[in-house]
Design an enzyme around this catalytic site. Structure first.
Site, short mmCIF file in Angstrom:
data_model
loop_
_atom_site.label_atom_id
_atom_site.label_comp_id
_atom_site.label_asym_id
_atom_site.label_seq_id
_atom_site.Cartn_x
_atom_site.Cartn_y
_atom_site.Cartn_z
N LYS A 52 -4.90 11.23 -12.95
CA LYS A 52 -5.24 10.08 -13.33
C LYS A 52 -6.31 10.24 -13.90
CE LYS A 52 -3.42 7.87 -9.11
NZ LYS A 52 -3.72 7.39 -7.63
N GLN A 96 -7.59 6.33 -3.40
CA GLN A 96 -6.36 7.17 -3.13
C GLN A 96 -5.98 6.90 -1.61
OE1 GLN A 96 -4.83 8.30 -5.81
NE2 GLN A 96 -3.02 9.24 -4.63
N ASP A 119 -4.52 -1.30 -8.47
CA ASP A 119 -3.34 -0.87 -7.79
C ASP A 119 -2.60 -2.18 -7.24
OD1 ASP A 119 -3.09 1.74 -7.04
OD2 ASP A 119 -4.78 1.81 -5.59
N1 GUN Z 1 -1.20 7.30 -2.92
C1 GUN Z 1 0.12 7.52 -3.47
N2 GUN Z 1 0.35 6.47 -4.22
C2 GUN Z 1 -0.83 5.73 -4.56
C3 GUN Z 1 -0.88 4.74 -5.40
O1 GUN Z 1 -0.25 4.07 -5.99
N3 GUN Z 1 -2.21 4.13 -5.32
C4 GUN Z 1 -3.27 4.64 -4.14
N4 GUN Z 1 -4.32 4.09 -4.18
N5 GUN Z 1 -2.88 5.86 -3.50
C5 GUN Z 1 -1.86 6.15 -3.61
#
Ligand code: GUN
Length: 285
Positions: A52, A96, A119
């Site tokens: 990211k 996350q 998200d």
């Molecule tokens: N963990 C796995 N996929 C995601 C996601 O799309 N967003 C977040 N915040 N955590 C994750």
């Protein structure tokens, strides 16, 4: 059978996004900023967070990764989010998942300013996805829609079957397909006669987290099969591999379109996150 190349589609979209970010900075002097919060040291999460950060950098955005110890209290995390909510250089906030046991994810998501919720997990954004009046789309389902469009796979009037009903993927995926006039069925672990349902699908999205669940006999000839599974398994060589929910060998004999794992949906997810971050920066004006 056409292999859907998520890496190629993602690269093209990121190129466009990079130009959009540059134009936005030129016009406003504002650099879109994303804060990624990682609590604990889950190895898979560390890889995702690193990707990211790299994605932000490549597209010309600011990113800040805040790593907190595994024993971080709920109160400390909520306070951090409140601080990020007020910062003008941060337009997107993401915590996350998974988080350690003492953290209440619902409370954490509810604390994020919905305008910074890249998200699209906050109830306000979830509600707006339901009504079709949204700023942010949840990243993985949005990535799936981009892949279908990139390969001109028609959705309107088609039988769409989503296997999996998570808040992150299955439910919003069904909603996005519905907005595009698909006839949508959601299946899950209690579904009776799963194969009979999946065999109806013109578009089949597998998002359950069970390696190889979808086999060739469950797929209609000529279907588009999208594999959202990201399962880490130990292979015959004793090393960890990423594998999907779709049994690639048998399904590739039936499907007209199929996403590989890795290299299908995965690369799209971060691209959609970056797009949401630019959207958040634009909306902040
Ligand atoms: N963990 C796995 N996929 C995601 C996601 O799309 N967003 C977040 N915040 N955590 C994750």
């Amino acid at each position: 059978m056409t292999l859907i190349d998520g890496k190629a589609v993602s690269e093209k979209l990121r190129g466009e996004l990079k130009a959009d970010v540059a134009a936005f900075i030129e016009k406003t002097g504002i650099k879109p900023g994303l804060a990624v919060v990682l609590v604990g040291d889950d190895p898979a999460s560390k890889v995702y967070v690193r990707n990211k950060r790299r994605g932000c950098r490549e597209c010309g955005m600011y990113s800040e990764v805040i790593e907190l110890p595994a024993d971080t209290t709920q109160a400390a995390l909520l306070q951090l989010i409140l601080d990020l909510n007020t910062r003008t250089d941060i337009h997107g906030i993401l915590v996350q998942e998974p988080t350690p046991r003492q953290i209440d994810n619902t409370a954490v998501i509810n604390a994020i300013d919905p305008r910074k919720d890249v998200d699209a997990f906050h109830p306000m954004n979830v509600g707006r996805i339901m009504t079709g009046n949204f700023d942010f789309l949840p990243c993985t389902p949005a990535g799936v829609m981009e892949l279908l469009d990139a390969y001109n796979i028609p959705i309107a009037g088609k039988e769409c079957v989503v296997v999996g009903r998570s808040n992150i993927v299955g439910k919003p995926q069904a909603m996005l397909l519905l907005h595009r006039h698909g006839t949508v069925t959601i299946c899950h672990s209690k579904t009776v006669g799963l194969a009979e349902v999946t065999r109806r699908a013109d578009i089949l999205v597998a998002a359950v987290g069970k390696p190889g669940l979808i086999t060739g006999d469950m797929v209609k000839e000529g279907a588009a099969v999208i594999d959202v599974g990201m399962n880490r398994i130990i292979g015959n060589d004793g090393r960890e591999h990423l594998t999907g929910d779709v049994d690639f060998e048998s399904v590739s004999q039936k499907a007209a379109y199929l996403t590989p794992v890795p290299g299908g949906v995965g690369p799209m997810t971060i691209t959609m996150l970056l797009r949401n971050t630019l959207t958040a920066a634009k909306k902040s004006l």
